[in-house]
Design an enzyme around this catalytic site. Sequence first.
Site, PDB file in Angstrom:
ATOM      1  CD  GLU A  79      -2.855  -0.957   0.194  1.00  0.00           C
ATOM      2  OE1 GLU A  79      -2.796  -0.041  -0.780  1.00  0.00           O
ATOM      3  OE2 GLU A  79      -3.286  -2.288   0.241  1.00  0.00           O
ATOM      4  CG  HIS A 164      -4.764  -5.047   1.403  1.00  0.00           C
ATOM      5  ND1 HIS A 164      -5.081  -3.970   1.976  1.00  0.00           N
ATOM      6  CD2 HIS A 164      -5.585  -5.484   2.585  1.00  0.00           C
ATOM      7  CE1 HIS A 164      -5.520  -3.539   3.091  1.00  0.00           C
ATOM      8  NE2 HIS A 164      -6.383  -4.333   3.689  1.00  0.00           N
TER       9      HIS A 164
HETATM   10  N1  PCA Z   1      -8.060  -7.244   6.034  1.00  0.00           N
HETATM   11  C1  PCA Z   1      -9.108  -5.731   6.459  1.00  0.00           C
HETATM   12  C2  PCA Z   1      -8.694  -5.868   8.252  1.00  0.00           C
HETATM   13  C3  PCA Z   1      -8.296  -7.256   8.311  1.00  0.00           C
HETATM   14  C4  PCA Z   1      -7.656  -7.455   7.485  1.00  0.00           C
HETATM   15  O1  PCA Z   1      -6.983  -8.484   7.484  1.00  0.00           O
HETATM   16  C5  PCA Z   1      -8.920  -4.558   5.783  1.00  0.00           C
HETATM   17  O2  PCA Z   1      -8.106  -4.179   4.949  1.00  0.00           O
HETATM   18  O3  PCA Z   1      -9.319  -3.386   6.335  1.00  0.00           O
END
Ligand code: PCA
Length: 195
Positions: A79, A164
């Site tokens: 990110e 992510h």
């Molecule tokens: N993903 C969520 C919160 C916890 C996670 O693993 C998110 O993308 O905000």
Amino acid sequence: MKKLLITGFDPFGGESLNPSWEAVKLLEDRIGEYTLTKLQLPTVFGKAASLLLQTAQALGPDVILSIGQAGGRKGITPEVIGINLREARIADNEGNQPENLPVVSGGPAAYFATVPVREMIAAMTAGGVPCSLSTTAGTFVCNDVLYSVLHHFEGTETRAGFIHVPFLPEQARDNAPSLPLAEIVRGLTLAVSAL
Ligand code: PCA
């Protein structure tokens, strides 16, 4: 050796596991010049960031890297930015569902991640791991953690970022994309090697 505090989240949204924590657990304890300290965060607004900052206070890490699940994404996505907004489409693990609230009242609109996201992408691409740069960490608990940590460590030597990861194959329904756990672990290892 340098210190890396690396976090994953507990399952949320009706899932029975969270690939971020499954992968973090499997990482080697040493990668390149970093010793890893692993921490599981609750998927709860505010609480996740508090636990992370409290742990960082005690550990004094050089880098803080948080990992989270982003169901629907195809590859591993570092990110670029955290924004000062809580806007939840679903409730967190304690039933909070904030709308149109700041992460930090009076804080700036956004912070850029201070880890080398483009070098991470280059390392994962070279290793053949599906990945791409993401310009939004959303407005749920993951963004909350990224923004909070960047706000806290702004102007210090401590660098922070967020990655992510996709669903695992066993979570993917209706042809949703996924990545095997071993690939996620390999991708994160390459990303950490690029720090
Ligand atoms: N993903 C969520 C919160 C916890 C996670 O693993 C998110 O993308 O905000």
